[in-house]
Design an enzyme around this catalytic site. Structure first.
Site, mmCIF file in Angstrom:
data_model
loop_
_atom_site.group_PDB
_atom_site.id
_atom_site.type_symbol
_atom_site.label_atom_id
_atom_site.label_comp_id
_atom_site.label_asym_id
_atom_site.label_seq_id
_atom_site.Cartn_x
_atom_site.Cartn_y
_atom_site.Cartn_z
ATOM 1 N N GLU A 185 -4.918 -5.016 10.596
ATOM 2 C CA GLU A 185 -3.888 -4.000 10.790
ATOM 3 C C GLU A 185 -4.160 -3.276 12.105
ATOM 4 O OE1 GLU A 185 -2.041 -2.816 6.726
ATOM 5 O OE2 GLU A 185 -3.660 -1.437 7.198
ATOM 6 N N HIS B 214 -9.362 1.008 5.011
ATOM 7 C CA HIS B 214 -8.076 1.162 5.702
ATOM 8 C C HIS B 214 -8.280 2.071 6.919
ATOM 9 C CE1 HIS B 214 -3.962 2.377 6.559
ATOM 10 N NE2 HIS B 214 -3.597 1.264 5.925
ATOM 11 N N GLU C 17 -6.645 4.466 8.025
ATOM 12 C CA GLU C 17 -6.465 5.898 7.744
ATOM 13 C C GLU C 17 -7.744 6.486 7.142
ATOM 14 O OE1 GLU C 17 -2.761 5.453 5.605
ATOM 15 O OE2 GLU C 17 -1.823 4.877 7.503
ATOM 16 N N LYS D 31 0.047 4.278 -0.160
ATOM 17 C CA LYS D 31 -0.560 5.463 0.466
ATOM 18 C C LYS D 31 -0.363 6.672 -0.461
ATOM 19 C CE LYS D 31 -0.066 3.173 4.828
ATOM 20 N NZ LYS D 31 0.060 3.227 6.276
ATOM 21 N N ASN E 182 0.865 -1.180 0.000
ATOM 22 C CA ASN E 182 0.000 0.000 0.000
ATOM 23 C C ASN E 182 0.903 1.232 0.000
ATOM 24 O OD1 ASN E 182 -1.782 2.045 0.487
ATOM 25 N ND2 ASN E 182 -2.370 1.361 2.552
ATOM 26 N N SER F 139 3.939 -2.218 10.140
ATOM 27 C CA SER F 139 5.395 -2.282 10.297
ATOM 28 C C SER F 139 5.992 -3.621 9.856
ATOM 29 C CB SER F 139 5.803 -1.944 11.739
ATOM 30 O OG SER F 139 5.391 -0.627 12.062
ATOM 31 N N GLY G 49 2.996 2.254 10.744
ATOM 32 C CA GLY G 49 3.936 3.364 10.583
ATOM 33 C C GLY G 49 4.671 3.725 11.864
HETATM 34 P P1 13P Z 1 3.393 0.338 7.598
HETATM 35 O O1 13P Z 1 3.880 -0.947 6.979
HETATM 36 O O2 13P Z 1 4.098 1.561 7.096
HETATM 37 O O3 13P Z 1 3.319 0.245 9.097
HETATM 38 O O4 13P Z 1 1.869 0.538 7.088
HETATM 39 C C1 13P Z 1 0.969 -0.520 7.209
HETATM 40 C C2 13P Z 1 -0.260 -0.174 6.462
HETATM 41 O O5 13P Z 1 -1.028 0.678 6.841
HETATM 42 C C3 13P Z 1 -0.515 -0.903 5.194
HETATM 43 O O6 13P Z 1 -1.814 -0.677 4.739
#
Ligand code: 13P
Length: 246
Positions: free
Chosen positions: A162, A90, A92, A6, A4, A208, A168
């Site tokens: 997740e 997601h 976010e 983002k 992803n 992560s 992150g």
């Molecule tokens: P990270 O791997 O940067 O922690 O992000 C995970 C994520 O949100 C994937 O959709």
């Protein structure tokens, strides 16, 4: 194994990335490899992925086919570009853009109706985990997100667990915590659809994920793959995740 991106990478950067990744990993038989560029990079990524082991996901989709919905993108708009997958719900999107479980369910239904393969994300926040509400939160996200899905559609569906506190932050859930939560999620799929659907559905871990922790996550019984953020932005690190030690 899904990356992803983002809100990173221009169309040109995405195209170069997909070309190098495809060249680097060659033919992949043990996994499905997916990258999810921003909307503006989908077309270039699809072109670069043609005839390779890489396929392309969008990061979001709206549920209607067309209409007065400023800023939204519909399922046929994605399929007409050759996009095969779509990430839905997601954390976010849920936390920063107000997406609800009801909206997520409509998006999952619309994706399936148009031949897009949904990757439905669920996960608890740090406060929910500390308050002992992890299972309640996951159960509710799974049952509401799958409200309009039929058991025979399970093979088209991917879930991604997740935990918000691991995204992150560099704080990966331990393989045991990830396994425990994903096993719980699989149980809720059995309740929402049926036990056979719970076996066929793919469930990814996200938060992560890096080349050095993918191996210990993948040996867990219920973890079928990973949804990778930061580490999917670099060809070498994403390729190392795809080719995790087996
Ligand atoms: P990270 O791997 O940067 O922690 O992000 C995970 C994520 O949100 C994937 O959709």
């Amino acid at each position: 194994m899904a990356g992803n991106w983002k809100m990173y990478k221009t169309p040109a950067e995405g195209k170069t990335f997909v070309r190098s990744l495809a060249q680097r990993i060659g033919t992949v038989e043990h996994a499905v490899v997916v990258v999810a560029p921003p909307f503006t990079g989908l077309s270039a990524a699809v072109d670069a992925a043609l005839g390779t082991s890489v396929s392309v996901a969008a990061q979001n989709v709206f549920w209607d086919e067309q209409g007065a919905f400023t800023g939204e993108i519909s399922p046929p708009m994605l399929t007409s570009l050759g996009v095969r997958w779509v990430i839905i719900g997601h954390s976010e999107r849920r936390l920063l853009f107000g997406e609800t479980d009801q909206g997520v369910a409509r998006k999952v239904r619309a994706a399936l109706d148009h031949g897009l393969l949904p990757i439905l994300c669920v996960g608890e926040t740090e406060e929910e985990r500390e308050a002992g509400l992890t299972e309640e939160r996951l159960a509710s996200q799974v049952s509401k997100g799958l409200a309009d899905v039929r058991p025979d559609e399970a093979q088209l569906l991917t879930l991604a667990y997740e935990p918000v506190w691991a995204i992150g932050t560099g704080k990966t859930a331990t393989p045991e915590i990830a396994q425990e939560a994903i096993s719980f999620v699989r149980g809720r799929v059995a309740a929402a659809l049926d036990p056979e659907a719970a076996q066929v559905i793919r469930i990814l871990y996200g938060g992560s994920v890096k080349p050095d922790n993918i191996g210990e996550l993948m040996v867990q019984a219920d973890i079928d793959g990973a949804l990778v953020g930061g580490a999917s932005l670099d060809v070498e690190s994403f390729a190392a995740i795809v080719e995790y030690p087996r």
